[in-house]
Design a protein around this motif. Structure first.
Motif: not given
Length: 156
Positions: A14-43
């Motif tokens: 949760e803390k890491s998700a807040a950092f990568y979503e809030g600070i780096l603005r990565f987009t959540l692609g898929f939440d598998a419970g204990n694993i989350r996948f983020y898109w780094i770039d809009p493409s």
């Protein structure tokens, strides 16, 4: 070839998700419970996976269980570099240059050439913002500050 995805083991998803979503603005692609996948770039050409330490079952083998600090570099357009560094600092993130000195301008790796600034995520993974600079590679020059690079390459 190019790198499509990288995965990091984190101590608090949760803390890491807040950092990568809030600070780096990565987009959540898929939440598998204990694993989350983020898109780094809009493409959607680069992905980052975050794995909760001790809880993420993997089809790739056993749960890693420990955090091994890693280094990842994220490229941003050169015209956005200083703005992105300021955003990190405004978010309370310490940003340093190649030499470990707090910076707003980053340091230049002349052999690429690229300007970089470094910071850490909540688990101490070393992250880098990097922008490719115009001009030829200079493998015989040592790393330097952004202002020194501009001074040395002025008028080219």
């Amino acid at each position: 070839m190019r790198l499509f995805e990288q995965h990091l083991v984190v101590s608090d998803l949760e803390k890491s998700a807040a950092f990568y979503e809030g600070i780096l603005r990565f987009t959540l692609g898929f939440d598998a419970g204990n694993i989350r996948f983020y898109w780094i770039d809009p493409s959607r050409r680069s992905m980052l996976g975050l794995w909760q330490r001790g809880k993420a079952d993997s089809p790739f083998g056993p749960d890693p269980g420990e955090i091994i600090r890693q280094h990842l570099a994220f490229e941003v357009p050169a015209e956005q570099f200083e703005e992105r560094v300021k955003e990190l600092k405004n978010g309370g993130i310490e940003v340093v240059d190649f030499f470990g000195t707090p910076t707003e301008e980053g340091s230049v790796h002349p052999w690429v050439p690229a300007v970089s600034a470094y910071f850490s995520d909540p688990d101490g993974h070393v992250l880098e913002l990097l922008s490719i600079l115009p001009g030829p590679s200079r493998p015989d020059w040592e790393p330097m500050s952004g202002s020194e690079w501009r001074r040395r390459t002025a008028g080219e």
